[in-house]
Design an enzyme around this catalytic site. Structure first.
Site, mmCIF file in Angstrom:
data_model
loop_
_atom_site.group_PDB
_atom_site.id
_atom_site.type_symbol
_atom_site.label_atom_id
_atom_site.label_comp_id
_atom_site.label_asym_id
_atom_site.label_seq_id
_atom_site.Cartn_x
_atom_site.Cartn_y
_atom_site.Cartn_z
ATOM 1 N N HIS A 156 2.484 -4.472 -9.739
ATOM 2 C CA HIS A 156 1.977 -4.532 -8.130
ATOM 3 C C HIS A 156 2.381 -3.489 -7.069
ATOM 4 C CE1 HIS A 156 1.652 -6.701 -3.621
ATOM 5 N NE2 HIS A 156 2.543 -5.615 -3.611
ATOM 6 N N HIS B 218 -2.061 -8.401 -2.762
ATOM 7 C CA HIS B 218 -1.152 -8.771 -1.744
ATOM 8 C C HIS B 218 -2.013 -10.611 -1.640
ATOM 9 C CE1 HIS B 218 2.417 -6.409 0.018
ATOM 10 N NE2 HIS B 218 1.373 -5.669 -1.440
ATOM 11 N N ASP C 122 -1.867 -4.828 4.771
ATOM 12 C CA ASP C 122 -1.258 -5.805 3.963
ATOM 13 C C ASP C 122 -2.464 -7.155 2.977
ATOM 14 O OD1 ASP C 122 1.029 -4.984 3.397
ATOM 15 O OD2 ASP C 122 1.770 -6.467 4.875
ATOM 16 N N HIS D 95 0.553 -3.473 10.597
ATOM 17 C CA HIS D 95 0.284 -3.551 8.954
ATOM 18 C C HIS D 95 -0.065 -4.892 8.118
ATOM 19 C CE1 HIS D 95 3.306 -2.727 6.076
ATOM 20 N NE2 HIS D 95 3.597 -4.264 5.905
ATOM 21 N N HIS E 61 3.414 -11.207 4.525
ATOM 22 C CA HIS E 61 2.807 -10.157 3.814
ATOM 23 C C HIS E 61 1.797 -10.494 2.797
ATOM 24 C CE1 HIS E 61 5.760 -6.721 6.253
ATOM 25 N NE2 HIS E 61 6.284 -7.804 5.882
ATOM 26 N N HIS F 218 -0.449 2.829 4.366
ATOM 27 C CA HIS F 218 -0.801 1.980 5.251
ATOM 28 C C HIS F 218 -1.194 2.903 6.565
ATOM 29 C CE1 HIS F 218 0.372 -2.475 5.098
ATOM 30 N NE2 HIS F 218 0.981 -1.549 4.063
ATOM 31 N N ASP G 119 7.672 -3.394 7.677
ATOM 32 C CA ASP G 119 8.162 -3.809 6.234
ATOM 33 C C ASP G 119 9.659 -2.905 6.512
ATOM 34 O OD1 ASP G 119 6.568 -3.841 4.076
ATOM 35 O OD2 ASP G 119 6.108 -2.087 4.086
ATOM 36 N N TRP H 12 0.689 -1.062 0.025
ATOM 37 C CA TRP H 12 0.311 0.163 0.288
ATOM 38 C C TRP H 12 1.369 1.544 0.039
ATOM 39 C CZ3 TRP H 12 -4.296 -0.424 -2.166
ATOM 40 C CH2 TRP H 12 -5.708 -1.137 -1.702
ATOM 41 N N ARG I 197 11.048 -7.295 8.248
ATOM 42 C CA ARG I 197 11.615 -8.012 7.143
ATOM 43 C C ARG I 197 12.662 -7.821 6.613
ATOM 44 N NH1 ARG I 197 7.653 -7.249 2.232
ATOM 45 N NH2 ARG I 197 8.400 -9.210 1.389
ATOM 46 N N ASP J 156 0.207 -0.299 -4.675
ATOM 47 C CA ASP J 156 0.786 -0.179 -3.778
ATOM 48 C C ASP J 156 1.014 1.580 -3.207
ATOM 49 O OD1 ASP J 156 0.749 -2.381 -2.458
ATOM 50 O OD2 ASP J 156 3.125 -2.376 -2.542
#
Length: 291
Positions: free
Chosen positions: A170, A147, A141, A137, A81, A27, A66, A22, A69, A174
């Site tokens: 994607h 996703h 997602d 989060h 995610h 987010h 994010d 996103w 990770r 996002d």
């Protein structure tokens, strides 16, 4: 069944480069919407847990997962995610937990497992704080259609153009499309957009829909938490067939998508951000009530 989450390692939360689901702004908008709908008890609980008494207490941690990770300690969380729906868009869409949630876990199992941590007083406050950041989060997602799709790595390998720039499908879902709606990528843009969507939920176009967004929401057991998250994933995934890839791969690949395509996608993006913000609020309320 996806494996249980390993013990959480503590780490500094400095932001690291990498794609954000996103986008950070999306987010943050989800989080601001949630902060507009949580109960007073929920606000107090999470402000205390997150050690932040400002109005931004949910938004400022909404992209933490994010960053995590991309650390050595947090690399195990990368699969959390998304869920790779091995369906056949645009002919057919659908999520099957057994088929699509791999041994390393997925967003559905992650929401379940991190909720279990938050509800278990045996975990330290530090571990429950990280679990809260993950849930904030991941509930964002799971509302992003790509996703919840395996095709071409959730659209990451589908080359497209946006305002003349090369990118991928994607990425425009996002960031580019949400930012075109909100007018920017900043925290201020997120807060302003969240205010607009909050009004739509309270008195506008989403007022009659909001109660239905909560159907089946439950944190009571592992099974009900999984069912709640799977319902949300299935709902988001359906938009891959109806909107994201409606005309098939050839209608988007290497095409300019900032025009008519974005116009068609806008209502879906708005709805999904509003929906997941409202759901996040009520999910956090349910956690506090159960705790």
């Amino acid at each position: 069944m996806a494996r249980l989450i390993a013990p959480i390692a503590l780490l500094a939360s400095a932001a690291l480069p990498g794609a954000l689901a996103w986008g950070a702004m999306g987010h943050e908008a989800v989080a601001y919407i949630a902060s507009n709908f949580v109960t007073a008890a929920t606000k107090t609980y999470f402000q205390s847990l997150l050690a932040d008494t400002s109005a931004d207490y949910l938004a400022t941690v909404s992209t933490w997962a994010d960053s995590y990770r991309y650390t050595t300690a947090g690399s195990f969380s990368a699969p959390f995610h998304y869920i790779d729906a091995n369906d056949n868009p645009p002919t057919s869409c659908g999520v099957d937990y057994t088929r699509d949630c791999g041994a390393a876990g997925c967003v559905v199992s992650a929401i379940q497992n991190y909720t279990a941590i938050l509800l278990d007083a045996r975990y330290s406050a530090a571990n429950r704080q990280i679990a809260a950041k993950m849930i904030i989060h991941f509930i964002g997602d799971i509302g992003q259609p790509l996703h919840c799709e395996a095709l071409d790595i959730g659209g990451n390998s589908i080359a497209v153009l946006y305002d003349g720039d090369g990118t991928n499908l994607h990425a425009i879902w996002d960031s580019d499309i949400p930012e075109s709606i909100s007018g920017g990528a900043s925290l201020t843009s997120a807060k302003s957009w969240a205010t607009t969507l909050t009004t739509a939920i309270n008195t506008g176009e989403y007022k009659s829909l909001a109660a239905g967004w909560l159907t089946g929401l439950s944190v009571a057991t592992a099974a009900t938490r999984q069912a709640t998250a799977l319902k949300w994933a299935t709902e988001a995934n359906a938009y891959v067939c109806s909107t994201v890839l409606k005309g098939g791969l050839t209608t988007v690949q290497n095409k300019e998508l900032s025009g008519a395509y974005t116009t068609t996608a806008d209502p879906v993006v708005k709805l999904q951000i509003a929906k997941q913000g409202y759901r996040l609020a009520k999910y956090l309320d349910a956690i506090v009530a159960a705790a």
